[in-house]
Design an enzyme around this catalytic site. Structure first.
Site, short mmCIF file in Angstrom:
data_model
loop_
_atom_site.label_atom_id
_atom_site.label_comp_id
_atom_site.label_asym_id
_atom_site.label_seq_id
_atom_site.Cartn_x
_atom_site.Cartn_y
_atom_site.Cartn_z
N TYR A 572 0.83 -1.21 0.00
CA TYR A 572 0.00 0.00 0.00
C TYR A 572 0.87 1.26 0.00
O TYR A 572 0.70 2.16 -0.85
CB TYR A 572 -0.92 -0.01 1.22
CG TYR A 572 -1.82 1.19 1.32
CD1 TYR A 572 -2.96 1.29 0.53
CD2 TYR A 572 -1.54 2.24 2.20
CE1 TYR A 572 -3.79 2.40 0.60
CE2 TYR A 572 -2.36 3.35 2.29
CZ TYR A 572 -3.49 3.42 1.48
OH TYR A 572 -4.30 4.52 1.58
N LYS A 576 1.18 4.03 -3.08
CA LYS A 576 0.75 5.43 -2.92
C LYS A 576 1.94 6.38 -3.10
O LYS A 576 1.78 7.50 -3.59
CB LYS A 576 0.11 5.63 -1.55
CG LYS A 576 -1.28 4.98 -1.42
CD LYS A 576 -2.32 5.71 -2.26
CE LYS A 576 -3.74 5.24 -1.94
NZ LYS A 576 -4.75 5.95 -2.76
#
Ligand code: ZN
Length: 675
Positions: A572, A576
């Site tokens: 994650y 990002k």
């Protein structure tokens, strides 16, 4: 693939007007006002009779005032109400005695008339009565129905229209030559009615405008309206002017306007208007056939079917994509007619609201999706009316001077002033991924509330019903599916004309896992959704963002994990971080196209789909905190909500941040590691 939807709106073939009166429904009406509501709705729900506020009805009743005296009251449709959905509160109650005295005045300006009508109201909370109220009062019948029926307008607006009308109706109608709506029309009607009404009179026809029926009961007045309109339809049928054969057979699959071509047209029209406009495109056989007719300039170059359409469609559509020429012609039209108005007028924007194009079919423009829908629906009917009048012997619209008088009528100009400033994103389009829940849903609601039209993409929606009058397009779309993205963008541009703001929000947050335990499949899936899909969206939407009338805007939903990662979220955090870097490069590459690209880094927004109870508990445990403390572990000791993120996202798209690009803004309540 996104779910199949029908084309924005195909023109349905019109059938012979039906009498929808239902005795059981009528018997359930408690009083005359309820009957008035019932039959008004019957008229208003038939678009071949009434379109978008284009008709009005009334009933004369008696009621007792505060002093116990009986008064004659006219209940007439109030402005702002639609006949198709009208309720008792949509009828303005006016004292007949005052109305009849007003009717005796030698003259009355329109502004004074509106003020006097308000002074006649028995209920000061009522909305403004129809400007045709005095006309309704003067007709000596209990129920009065007025429509702008297509068939009647087609006969009126053909060569020798008045002669044909007399032939069709004999002495059943009083015929009034065209007079602009308002006090003078009421006077003219009263005069003609006194002179010509007889035992057989069941209605009145206003040339180039519409038709009235009247009677002692709601049912009879309604039946008469249906009969009168059917007579016009029969006349058209007898003269082979009802079913209009297509001039060519069009294979729709061979006509598919490109997104860039549509967005270019919308951009140019917006530039001519001086503000952004939405544009809906209706590529169907009817509009294509009409736009491709060799005599299109003659047919479409005359004017509206009935005067009040001028407010919605302007007097003339634009033929092809000659925006500059259209604007120049509009300016000359204003210059030619403004001096005769007797008041100093401000020119409205010179941009078209309807475009007829041999490839696009018909496009409709407006500051809201509802305005586009109204304009396109009116023009669908206009095409039919023009073709029928043409087949009947020749289409003849009202002269330009009469249509100008309505377009610049003091009452219409006053309405525009009352409308006030448009909303910040009026006429603009936002495309939002992951729009069905959490931050995406909050951004959708915030954008809609500030006047934008929204194309929302998500894998599934809980409900497809919404009350946004066409401003919200829900597109079922997996952002990792290139074909689905392509179809969704096409649908967005066909509905709204472009994309001005791109909110990249869709993302996944896999279950907490250390690097040593992260499988390739989970890493790949996270990158596909959080990163790869966004590269594709940026690339595919870029041509539309470049054409945005006010400059394109992109807001990327990053994460606090970018500046301050935590253990157990490698895929994650990395996805990002890469997405943030992508946004920075986009800001550099697209600045010269006036496209601004900014990133927000929310943290601990717990009302989103990512934060299931399981994820929340696991993350809290990873920090050795209770769930409650975990939610507020920030400098401000505050909870962050989706709506807080949406407020920053919309602000970044607004003029307040017009000079900001490449920025990263935390929305995290303050984080010591970030500060
Ligand atoms: Zn009217």
């Amino acid at each position: 693939m996104p779910a199949r939807r029908p084309l924005p709106r195909e023109l349905q073939p019109t059938t012979h007007v039906k009498n929808e009166w239902n005795n059981a429904h009528a018997a359930a009406c408690a009083d005359d006002l309820a009957l008035r509501v019932y039959s008004s709705r019957l008229l208003g729900s038939n678009p071949s009779l009434v379109l978008h506020g284009g008709g009005n009805t009334s009933v004369k009743m008696q009621s007792e005032n505060i002093f116990g005296e009986t008064e004659d009251i006219l209940h007439v449709k109030a402005s702002g109400w639609d006949l198709g959905t009208i309720q008792p509160a949509g009828f303005a109650p006016l004292r007949m005695a005052h109305l009849m005295r007003l009717a005796q005045l030698p003259e009355l300006s329109d502004t004074a008339m509106v003020r006097e009508l308000r002074a006649c109201l028995t209920n000061p909370a009522s909305p403004d009565p129809s400007v045709e109220a005095i006309l309704h009062a003067l007709l000596p019948h209990k129920f009065v129905d007025h429509t702008h029926a297509d068939a009647v307008i087609a006969v009126c607006n053909s060569t020798n229209g008045e002669e044909q009308i007399r032939k069709v109706y004999g002495n059943s109608l009083v015929i009034v030559p065209y007079v602009m709506p308002g006090f003078l029309l009421a006077k003219a009607c009263a005069l003609e009615f006194q002179k010509h009404a007889g035992a057989h009179t069941i209605g009145m026809l206003l040339m180039h405008h519409g038709i009235f029926s009247f009677a002692a009961t709601a049912e009879e007045s309604y039946n008469r309206m249906i009969t009168l309109v059917s007579l016009a339809e029969d006349h058209l049928k007898r003269n082979q002017a009802w079913v209009i054969p297509a001039t060519e057979t069009i294979e729709l699959s061979a006509v598919s306007p490109s997104r860039t071509d549509l967005a270019t047209l919308r951009s140019e029209v917006s530039a001519a208007a001086g503000f952004p406009l939405l544009m809906s495109t209706h590529t169907n056989p009817v509009s294509l056939n009409f736009a491709r007719r060799p005599d299109i300039a003659h047919l479409a170059g005359q004017g509206c079917a009935t005067p009040d359409h001028v407010i919605r469609t302007k007097r003339l559509p634009m033929l092809g994509r000659t925006v500059e020429q259209y604007a120049a012609t509009y300016k000359s039209y204003f210059a030619a007619h403004a001096p005769t108005a007797g008041a100093s007028l401000t020119m409205l924007d010179p941009a078209p609201r309807i475009v007829l194009d041999q490839q696009f079919g018909m496009c409709a423009l407006g500051r809201t999706a509802a305005d586009c829908n109204i304009a396109s629906e009116i023009y669908d009917h206009t095409i039919e009316i023009i073709l029928r009048a043409h087949a009947l012997g020749g289409w003849q619209a009202l002269p330009a001077a009469d249509l100008f008088a309505i377009e610049y009528w003091e009452l219409e100009q006053a309405k525009l002033l009352r409308a006030g400033l448009p909303k910040v994103f009026a006429g603009e389009v936002a495309l939002i991924t992951g729009s069905a829940s959490g931050i995406g849903l909050a951004c959708t609601n915030a954008m809609l509330a500030q006047g934008a039209a929204v194309a929302g993409l998500d894998r599934a929606f809980q409900t497809t019903e919404n009350n946004y009058k066409g401003s919200l397009l829900q597109l079922t779309c997996d952002v990792t599916d290139a074909a689905a993205i392509d179809a969704s963008l096409t649908e967005t541009v066909r509905a709204f004309g472009g994309v001005d703001m791109l909110i990249l929000n869709a993302g996944v947050f896999p279950a907490s896992r250390r690097i040593a335990e992260t499988p390739d499949s989970e890493w790949d899936a996270t990158m596909r959704i959080n990163l790869d899909a966004n590269l594709r969206l940026l690339r595919e939407v870029y041509p539309m963002l470049r054409l945005s009338p006010r400059g394109g805007r992109v807001v990327i939903v990053g994460s606090r994990n970018v500046p301050a990662p935590g253990p157990g979220a490698a895929a994650y955090s990395a996805s990002k971080a890469a997405l943030t870097q992508l946004a920075r490069v986009a800001a550099l590459e697209w600045g010269s196209d006036s496209i601004r690209v900014n990133t927000v880094h929310p943290d601990s927004v717990f009302d989103t789909g990512i934060w299931t109870d399981a994820v929340l508990t696991a993350r809290a445990a990873a920090y050795n905190l209770s769930v409650e403390d975990y939610k507020r572990r920030n400098v401000l000791r505050t909870e962050v909500h989706s709506t807080d993120v949406a407020a920053v996202v919309t602000a970044l798209c607004s003029p307040a941040f017009a000079k900001t690009t490449g920025a990263q803004i935390p929305i995290d309540g303050g984080n010591e590691r970030v500060i």
